[in-house]
Write an enzyme that holds these catalytic residues in place. Structure first.
Site, PDB file in Angstrom:
ATOM      1  N   THR A 150      -4.196  -0.852  -7.202  1.00  0.00           N
ATOM      2  CA  THR A 150      -4.986   0.321  -7.595  1.00  0.00           C
ATOM      3  C   THR A 150      -4.163   1.602  -7.658  1.00  0.00           C
ATOM      4  O   THR A 150      -3.099   1.713  -7.055  1.00  0.00           O
ATOM      5  CB  THR A 150      -6.136   0.541  -6.578  1.00  0.00           C
ATOM      6  OG1 THR A 150      -7.024   1.534  -7.082  1.00  0.00           O
ATOM      7  CG2 THR A 150      -5.634   0.976  -5.211  1.00  0.00           C
ATOM      8  N   THR A 161      -9.808   0.044  -9.890  1.00  0.00           N
ATOM      9  CA  THR A 161      -8.833  -0.813  -9.215  1.00  0.00           C
ATOM     10  C   THR A 161      -8.855  -2.078 -10.039  1.00  0.00           C
ATOM     11  O   THR A 161      -9.724  -2.235 -10.894  1.00  0.00           O
ATOM     12  CB  THR A 161      -9.318  -1.080  -7.772  1.00  0.00           C
ATOM     13  OG1 THR A 161      -9.299   0.155  -7.070  1.00  0.00           O
ATOM     14  CG2 THR A 161      -8.488  -2.079  -7.015  1.00  0.00           C
ATOM     15  N   ASN A 183      -6.327   4.143  -7.146  1.00  0.00           N
ATOM     16  CA  ASN A 183      -7.533   4.701  -6.542  1.00  0.00           C
ATOM     17  C   ASN A 183      -8.557   5.024  -7.630  1.00  0.00           C
ATOM     18  O   ASN A 183      -9.263   4.140  -8.063  1.00  0.00           O
ATOM     19  CB  ASN A 183      -7.247   5.903  -5.642  1.00  0.00           C
ATOM     20  CG  ASN A 183      -8.411   6.159  -4.691  1.00  0.00           C
ATOM     21  OD1 ASN A 183      -9.213   5.243  -4.486  1.00  0.00           O
ATOM     22  ND2 ASN A 183      -8.530   7.331  -4.135  1.00  0.00           N
ATOM     23  N   ARG A 188       0.842  -1.190   0.000  1.00  0.00           N
ATOM     24  CA  ARG A 188       0.000   0.000   0.000  1.00  0.00           C
ATOM     25  C   ARG A 188       0.882   1.248   0.000  1.00  0.00           C
ATOM     26  O   ARG A 188       1.937   1.270   0.646  1.00  0.00           O
ATOM     27  CB  ARG A 188      -0.852  -0.026   1.270  1.00  0.00           C
ATOM     28  CG  ARG A 188      -1.844   1.113   1.445  1.00  0.00           C
ATOM     29  CD  ARG A 188      -2.977   1.010   0.499  1.00  0.00           C
ATOM     30  NE  ARG A 188      -4.130   1.794   0.929  1.00  0.00           N
ATOM     31  CZ  ARG A 188      -5.132   2.108   0.112  1.00  0.00           C
ATOM     32  NH1 ARG A 188      -5.122   1.733  -1.160  1.00  0.00           N
ATOM     33  NH2 ARG A 188      -6.167   2.790   0.557  1.00  0.00           N
ATOM     34  N   GLY A 217     -13.833  -0.010  -4.698  1.00  0.00           N
ATOM     35  CA  GLY A 217     -13.795   0.824  -3.501  1.00  0.00           C
ATOM     36  C   GLY A 217     -14.537   0.166  -2.357  1.00  0.00           C
ATOM     37  O   GLY A 217     -14.363  -1.021  -2.076  1.00  0.00           O
ATOM     38  N   SER A 251      -7.728   0.898   3.376  1.00  0.00           N
ATOM     39  CA  SER A 251      -8.199   0.384   2.087  1.00  0.00           C
ATOM     40  C   SER A 251      -9.398  -0.536   2.288  1.00  0.00           C
ATOM     41  O   SER A 251      -9.670  -0.973   3.407  1.00  0.00           O
ATOM     42  CB  SER A 251      -7.059  -0.406   1.441  1.00  0.00           C
ATOM     43  OG  SER A 251      -7.502  -1.075   0.288  1.00  0.00           O
TER      44      SER A 251
HETATM   45  O1  DON Z   1      -7.957   1.010  -1.394  1.00  0.00           O
HETATM   46  C1  DON Z   1      -9.135   1.221  -1.613  1.00  0.00           C
HETATM   47  O2  DON Z   1     -10.027   0.699  -0.991  1.00  0.00           O
HETATM   48  C2  DON Z   1      -9.509   2.129  -2.774  1.00  0.00           C
HETATM   49  N1  DON Z   1      -8.434   3.023  -3.082  1.00  0.00           N
HETATM   50  C3  DON Z   1      -9.861   1.272  -3.931  1.00  0.00           C
HETATM   51  C4  DON Z   1     -10.375   2.079  -5.085  1.00  0.00           C
HETATM   52  C5  DON Z   1     -11.169   1.262  -5.995  1.00  0.00           C
HETATM   53  O3  DON Z   1     -11.412   0.109  -5.785  1.00  0.00           O
HETATM   54  C6  DON Z   1     -11.683   1.948  -7.172  1.00  0.00           C
HETATM   55  N2  DON Z   1     -12.327   0.980  -7.997  1.00  0.00           N
HETATM   56  N3  DON Z   1     -13.024   0.534  -8.653  1.00  0.00           N
END
Ligand code: DON
Length: 567
Positions: free
Chosen positions: A396, A378, A398, A103, A471, A449
């Site tokens: 990701t 992601t 983000n 991360r 997300g 995350s």
């Molecule tokens: O780490 C996380 O939870 C977010 N930064 C993930 C972002 C994400 O999954 C966007 N996607 N579709």
């Protein structure tokens, strides 16, 4: 063109000695593929193809995952990356498990108030669209470290296919052409030099995307390892970009970055062993909490997508996401009460207020005594080799294309992961998630995350590998794949492709995919008091299931251009 791609894929399956099988369930793409030996399921056919080629060359699942990771940084710049971060779960053939946390970390000059103006209000866009949005990237260190611990092929052989892909170019898919065109203005506005993602005319399917500057950066990583990215020319390019854009990442931040091997979380659901991510992702905690809360109920008898099973899962999710908002963050900064959050009696207590026919409004549900919405792009990939080793990776930038800012002439996109910190207590981030001080930006800290890579064992043997983007919705997507397989007996393609839903405590509503739930179920959920919010698409799971005969079955999500390839 779509038909041509389909014919090519069928030919690849046949040549590769593996077989697409139709799952027969409505909503299924029929893209399930079975293979005897090894398999890679990723967001792009080039990424899966490169991973399988590495397996065939004698590489193990980690070699293939690292090769796929670098390849996705080239062919899936929406989310594949070297400028971002992620989490990987590894299960060796003998059952030993490991997790690597790569991360991003906050730069040393970060402060909890860095995204606020003088009056204490959040400055719109600062944590998402500027150089300040970028955390110190972790992907390169993470991929290098897992390779040096587990890989069997030389690193240069594993990264070379990505370099070739960046130099020679690859044909963009129809969806990618649309994405690149949709983000054209952002690329132009946020970069002083036009990146490879912008060309004179609009993109159309089949146009070749060539990235010579990215190829040169990958070559530096090939030749110098860590030093090729975290110091020297590449580091100077990142810092140059920061200087031009008022960012704060320094050469010291880059030199100081390390990924961490941590213990994965291990849980049990109806006799299946669930191996998943521990903090600083909250995904694994949510997954295990929800599984623990629904296990006492007979979900199979309630029926797939019945009001009863959807209501039960939504109510359990509401309670788990409320806990997330208060208790989860970077374990290197706070002691997270993990064993208490995952304790059976605690989960039973959390469900005492559950009623099978009425909602528990989120205003009445608080974090337990002893949560926020995340973003839009992601990617997850799953790898299994013929020796029985498995790798589950979610990574990701983000948002889609992260900050849309390319690091000077290094050819790669910088993440906008700093938005995953709680920029101000109680103020929702780009995915609607809120949080408090446990997850505020501090020097060197990792932002919370929701990524949820998972590996499942059945009776001590490898059974399933899965994960998803989305997300805040990620844990719910992964959860539903597990429940669809374990409780509802679906094959992997059905389990991945069928409609999804989720509840994340706040905002207080059940989000459901268009056509993803039967209308009668939606009506009954409304009648029980749920606010229902229809969404286009939830998650993109890429999964592999090991069948009783030992073959691997790939479940690339029908949502997107995902691809399962094996041999
Ligand atoms: O780490 C996380 O939870 C977010 N930064 C993930 C972002 C994400 O999954 C966007 N996607 N579709």
């Amino acid at each position: 063109m779509k038909r041509n791609l389909f014919i090519i894929l069928i030919l690849v399956f046949i040549v590769a000695g593996c077989r697409p099988e139709s799952s027969g369930r409505p909503g299924s793409s029929g893209k399930m593929l079975t293979a005897d030996s090894g398999m890679v399921v990723s967001a792009h056919p080039e990424g899966s193809g490169i991973g399988v080629a590495i397996l065939k060359k004698g590489g193990n699942a980690v070699d293939a995952a690292v090769a796929t990771g670098f390849a996705l940084a080239v062919c899936y710049p929406e989310a594949g990356n070297i400028g971002g971060g992620g989490f990987m779960i590894i299960r060796e053939a003998d059952g030993k498990t490991a997790m690597i946390d790569f991360r991003e970390r906050a730069p040393m000059a970060a402060t909890p108030e860095m995204f606020l103006d003088d009056s204490g209000n959040v400055v719109p866009g600062l944590s998402t669209e500027t150089c300040l949005a970028a955390g110190v990237p972790g992907s390169v260190d993470g991929l290098l470290r897992v390779h040096s611990r587990y890989g069997v092929l030389p690193f240069r052989d594993v990264i070379q296919p990505a370099i070739d892909l960046a130099r020679k170019g690859f044909p963009v898919t129809e969806d990618q052409a649309a994405d690149l065109n949709g983000n054209r203005e952002k690329f132009i506005q946020r970069n002083r030099r036009l990146p490879a993602f912008v060309k004179d005319t609009l993109w159309i399917e089949g146009d070749s995307l060539r990235q010579p500057e990215l190829a040169a950066t990958l070559e530096r990583i090939r030749d110098m390892g860590r030093e090729g990215f975290y110091s020297g020319i590449t580091a100077r390019m990142i810092v140059n970009e920061m200087k031009k854009g008022n960012g704060i990442i320094t050469e010291e931040d880059l030199a100081g970055y390390t990924s961490e091997f941590r213990d994965p979380l291990i849980g049990d659901y109806r006799g299946y062993k669930i191996i998943t991510v521990s903090p600083p992702s909250g995904g694994g905690v949510i997954l295990l909490q929800v599984l623990g809360m629904i296990e006492p109920f007979n979900v199979a008898d309630m029926g797939f997508h019945s009001m009863e099973s959807v209501h039960l899962i939504a109510e359990a999710e509401r309670r788990a996401y409320a806990d997330r908002s208060k208790y989860l963050g970077d374990p290197d900064f706070y002691e997270i009460p993990l064993s208490r959050l995952l304790n059976d009696e605690y989960l039973e207590e959390r469900m005492k207020s559950f009623r099978p026919d009425t909602v528990s409004p989120s205003s009445s549900i608080h974090p337990g005594i002893i949560a926020p919405v995340e973003g839009s792009q992601t990617t997850h990939y799953s790898v299994a080799d013929r020796m029985g080793m498995a790798v589950s990776v979610t990574t990701t930038l983000n948002a889609t294309y992260g900050s849309s800012i390319v690091a000077d002439s290094a050819g790669f996109l910088l993440n906008n992961e700093m938005d995953d910190f709680s920029v101000k207590p109680g103020v929702p981030n780009m995915f609607g998630l809120t949080g408090g001080n446990v997850n505020s930006a501090e020097p060197g800290k990792r932002m919370l995350s929701s990524m949820t890579p998972v590996i499942v064992e059945k009776k001590g043997r490898l059974f399933l590998i899965a994960g998803s983007p989305g997300g805040s919705t990620i844990p719910a997507s992964v959860l539903q794949v597990l429940v669809n397989v374990i409780d509802f007996g679906m094959n992997i393609s059905e389990a991945v492709d069928t409609g999804r839903f989720y509840h994340q405590w706040l905002p207080d509503r059940v989000n459901w995919e268009s056509d993803g739930l039967p209308p009668a179920t939606v009506d009954k959920l409304r009648a029980a008091g749920h606010e229902m919010n229809e969404r286009k698409s939830i998650g993109r799971v890429n999964a592999i299931m090991i069948m009783p005969n030992g073959k691997k079955a790939g479940g690339p999500d029908r949502r997107g251009n995902n691809s399962a390839l094996g041999y």
